[in-house]
Design an enzyme around this catalytic site. Structure first.
Site, PDB file in Angstrom:
ATOM      1  N   TRP A  90      -3.216   5.946  -5.284  1.00  0.00           N
ATOM      2  CA  TRP A  90      -2.521   6.909  -4.441  1.00  0.00           C
ATOM      3  C   TRP A  90      -1.431   7.660  -5.188  1.00  0.00           C
ATOM      4  O   TRP A  90      -0.725   7.093  -6.005  1.00  0.00           O
ATOM      5  CB  TRP A  90      -1.849   6.191  -3.263  1.00  0.00           C
ATOM      6  N   LYS A 150      -5.643  10.665  -3.404  1.00  0.00           N
ATOM      7  CA  LYS A 150      -6.178   9.476  -4.100  1.00  0.00           C
ATOM      8  C   LYS A 150      -6.918   9.924  -5.352  1.00  0.00           C
ATOM      9  O   LYS A 150      -7.945  10.580  -5.261  1.00  0.00           O
ATOM     10  CB  LYS A 150      -7.097   8.676  -3.189  1.00  0.00           C
ATOM     11  N   THR A 198       0.838  -1.196   0.000  1.00  0.00           N
ATOM     12  CA  THR A 198       0.000   0.000   0.000  1.00  0.00           C
ATOM     13  C   THR A 198       0.872   1.244   0.000  1.00  0.00           C
ATOM     14  O   THR A 198       1.899   1.292   0.664  1.00  0.00           O
ATOM     15  CB  THR A 198      -0.937   0.039   1.225  1.00  0.00           C
ATOM     16  N   GLU A 213      -4.800  -2.836   4.435  1.00  0.00           N
ATOM     17  CA  GLU A 213      -4.464  -3.456   5.718  1.00  0.00           C
ATOM     18  C   GLU A 213      -5.606  -4.316   6.260  1.00  0.00           C
ATOM     19  O   GLU A 213      -5.442  -5.028   7.240  1.00  0.00           O
ATOM     20  CB  GLU A 213      -4.144  -2.364   6.755  1.00  0.00           C
TER      21      GLU A 213
HETATM   22  P1  AMP Z   1      -6.337   1.361   0.025  1.00  0.00           P
HETATM   23  O1  AMP Z   1      -5.467   0.802   1.090  1.00  0.00           O
HETATM   24  O2  AMP Z   1      -5.605   1.737  -1.204  1.00  0.00           O
HETATM   25  O3  AMP Z   1      -7.496   0.445  -0.229  1.00  0.00           O
HETATM   26  O4  AMP Z   1      -6.944   2.731   0.558  1.00  0.00           O
HETATM   27  C1  AMP Z   1      -7.640   2.802   1.760  1.00  0.00           C
HETATM   28  C2  AMP Z   1      -8.084   4.217   1.991  1.00  0.00           C
HETATM   29  O5  AMP Z   1      -8.913   4.652   0.916  1.00  0.00           O
HETATM   30  C3  AMP Z   1      -8.901   4.409   3.240  1.00  0.00           C
HETATM   31  O6  AMP Z   1      -8.097   4.530   4.395  1.00  0.00           O
HETATM   32  C4  AMP Z   1      -9.657   5.705   2.893  1.00  0.00           C
HETATM   33  O7  AMP Z   1      -8.837   6.837   3.099  1.00  0.00           O
HETATM   34  C5  AMP Z   1      -9.901   5.549   1.403  1.00  0.00           C
HETATM   35  N1  AMP Z   1     -11.231   4.943   1.176  1.00  0.00           N
HETATM   36  C6  AMP Z   1     -11.529   3.644   0.934  1.00  0.00           C
HETATM   37  N2  AMP Z   1     -12.860   3.469   0.761  1.00  0.00           N
HETATM   38  C7  AMP Z   1     -13.424   4.687   0.906  1.00  0.00           C
HETATM   39  C8  AMP Z   1     -14.775   5.180   0.869  1.00  0.00           C
HETATM   40  N3  AMP Z   1     -15.807   4.390   0.625  1.00  0.00           N
HETATM   41  N4  AMP Z   1     -14.962   6.511   1.088  1.00  0.00           N
HETATM   42  C9  AMP Z   1     -13.921   7.339   1.327  1.00  0.00           C
HETATM   43  N5  AMP Z   1     -12.639   6.933   1.370  1.00  0.00           N
HETATM   44  C10 AMP Z   1     -12.385   5.632   1.169  1.00  0.00           C
END
Ligand code: AMP
Length: 548
Positions: A439, A434, A180, A324
């Site tokens: 990211w 994002k 990540t 995670e």
């Molecule tokens: P990742 O590890 O790349 O899946 O990213 C996780 C992060 O994406 C979370 O900690 C949030 O900051 C953001 N995120 C994931 N799902 C959502 C959602 N439904 N609404 C807003 N932010 C989200």
């Protein structure tokens, strides 16, 4: 007394092969649509496991994949972990430097790569970083011209037995891995044990999770390199559902055709994908009658998208999760009785990140270290724990100290919780952007900009963007301002980073606002520039990828 076996992935495939042998797996590949059933899938998975043994790959090896969503990638989802090995999915959209770091850090023994990504991989394949990789296997029937010494997948598994003596594995055995970039610094590896993937599968199978069953036709648009496509290949197999894989870089027309022709009932992806499909539907007739549910996550689901799908008779399920967390944490399902609420209250609830799925716990900690009230007003950082939430990063003690405490994961998401228990993300403590589900590291962009002699301070923030949710914009204090500086800076970033990382605009300011402790105050800049019309540049059509 313990149960008779540990919690592992193998029984999911065993059941699908035996109880749903004729259910189809459909895949859009570089060579067109391919289809077979679970019976044939099971045989090919066994052949793959035999091929890995015969190629001399260690029985606990980490194996990388650099692939889009298709049946061969799906075969690695079971062939690799069921044979005791660890499936390490790699995001091909990352900058080369990150890919080198990830492969070196994970010491992958073998890499599966898509034909269309071969050139990108070959460009990143620095011999030192890739020293552990003994073999490259191209996902197809032949190997396009390349400098890499590669075999094609069909020859790799050809002539192997359809039977395999599957080992009895411990549930603590690492089964998967995904890096990540969701916080600052180098990407961090998250390992998934057999037990984490098992418990995530079981929880998401329930009606309080994604609620799949064998009447479903499941199309994960979220890439298989992002946290196992939100676990859907495992969950759909456990349910005995039909799978549909949309292949390399699918566009809205490809998705529409697959929904229509394969009768897709459930699909999943980031908001950008669905905005693209809805836009395509403005000019094209698309029959969505089979589609029951669209799962939207990775970034907040815009209410307008939820409403539009409702008008089309398709239910949107808004989900939140993290790499995670294997990754699903919460879903915004309405509770019993809420269906009777008036429109605006129902939409407001469904636009929240929702209720934790059964098996997880959370708490929200404010700046003073206290738990907040569940009043929908107070906010703090969301902490979570549960059977499929990791408690450490791979070989990163310094990051562990920052992100974990007493078995809790500190998510970096700032949330409020309403009296019904629905969480809502109100801010992000993490200094990252994002865009289109991917990211972008603001710190890396800042360092790149500050490497220019005429820049004394630079900070990069994410500003809201209708299509990509966020785009990076740079704020620069220049020691010498001149007309060409903006282009020079954008070129400088473009030299080392993919096109979709390049900021949409560079704004020159006299001073970067600072917090009381002297840090750059991005919050102030974000607020000041929250109206995207203030930003001159716009992301080019293909600037950001559509994934999560
Ligand atoms: P990742 O590890 O790349 O899946 O990213 C996780 C992060 O994406 C979370 O900690 C949030 O900051 C953001 N995120 C994931 N799902 C959502 C959602 N439904 N609404 C807003 N932010 C989200």
């Amino acid at each position: 007394m313990p149960g008779g076996t540990d919690q592992t992935l193998r029984p999911f495939l065993w059941r699908a092969e035996r109880m749903h042998p004729d259910v189809e797996i459909v895949s859009r590949t570089h060579d067109g649509i391919e289809r077979y059933d679970y019976a044939e899938f099971g045989g090919r998975v066994a052949r793959l496991a035999n091929a890995l043994d015969e190629a001399g790959i260690s029985d606990d090896a980490r194996i990388g994949t650099f692939c889009w969503n298709h049946h061969r990638h799906f075969e690695t989802y079971f062939g690799v972990p069921d044979s005791g090995r660890q499936l390490h999915t790699i995001n091909p959209l990352l900058p080369d430097e990150h890919i080198q770091f990830i492969v070196e850090n994970a010491s992958d023994e073998l890499l599966f790569v898509d034909p269309s990504l071969l050139e990108k991989l070959a460009g990143a394949a620095d011999p030192d970083a890739f020293a552990s990789v003994g073999q490259f296997v191209v996902m197809g029937e032949q190997v396009p011209e390349t400098d890499l010494d590669a075999t094609d997948y069909e020859s790799f598994i050809a002539g192997r037995s359809d039977e395999y003596d599957w080992p009895t594995l411990s549930e603590d055995r690492p089964a998967g891995m995904c890096y990540t970039s969701g916080t600052t610094g180098k990407p961090k590896g998250v390992e998934y044990t057999q037990q984490m993937l098992w418990s995530h599968t079981m929880a998401t199978l329930t009606p309080q999770g994604l609620g799949l069953d064998d009447t479903d036709v499941v199309m994960p648009v979220v890439p298989m390199f992002h946290v196992n496509a939100w676990g859907m290949p495992f969950t759909a197999t456990a349910a005995g559902a039909k799978h549909v894989y949309p292949g390399p870089s699918p566009d809205p027309a490809d998705l529409a055709a697959l929904i229509e022709e394969e009768g897709v009932t459930i699909t999943a992806g980031v908001p950008t994908v669905w905005l693209g499909l809805l836009e395509y539907m403005n000019d094209n007739e698309v029959d969505l009658s089979s589609l029951e549910q669209v799962i939207i996550g990775g970034s907040a689901a815009p209410e307008s998208v939820v409403r539009r799908f409702d008008e089309l008779g398709v239910d949107v399920l808004h989900a939140w999760g993290m790499t995670e967390m294997s990754p699903i944490g919460s879903v915004a399902r309405l509770k019993d009785g809420m269906d009777e609420w008036d429109d605006s209250d129902r939409y407001a609830k469904r636009a929240k990140q929702g209720l934790m799925v059964p098996g997880l716990e959370f708490k929200v900690i404010d700046e003073g270290g206290d738990e907040i009230e569940w009043d929908g007003e107070e906010f703090g950082e969301l902490w979570v724990r549960g059977p499929w939430v990791t408690t450490e990063y791979f070989e990163r003690p310094e990051a562990n100290e920052e992100d974990f405490e007493d078995g809790w994961l500190k998510t970096g998401d700032v949330v409020s919780v309403d009296p019904d228990g629905y969480i809502e993300i109100v801010d992000r403590a993490k200094d990252v952007i994002k865009s289109g589900g991917e990211w972008i590291s603001s710190v890396e962009l800042e360092n790149a900009l500050m490497a220019h002699d005429d820049v004394s301070e630079a900070t990069v923030v994410g500003v809201p963007h209708e299509r990509w949710q966020e785009r990076p914009v740079a704020f620069v204090v220049a020691s010498e301002e001149r007309e060409s500086l903006k282009d020079e800076l954008l070129d400088l970033v473009g030299e080392d980073y993919p096109k979709w990382w390049v900021p949409d605009d560079v704004l020159f300011i006299d001073e970067v606002p600072k917090t009381a402790t002297g840090k750059f105050s991005k919050k102030d800049l974000r607020e000041e520039y929250s109206d995207e019309s203030l930003i001159a540049g716009k992301a080019p059509e293909e600037a950001a990828p559509e994934s999560d």
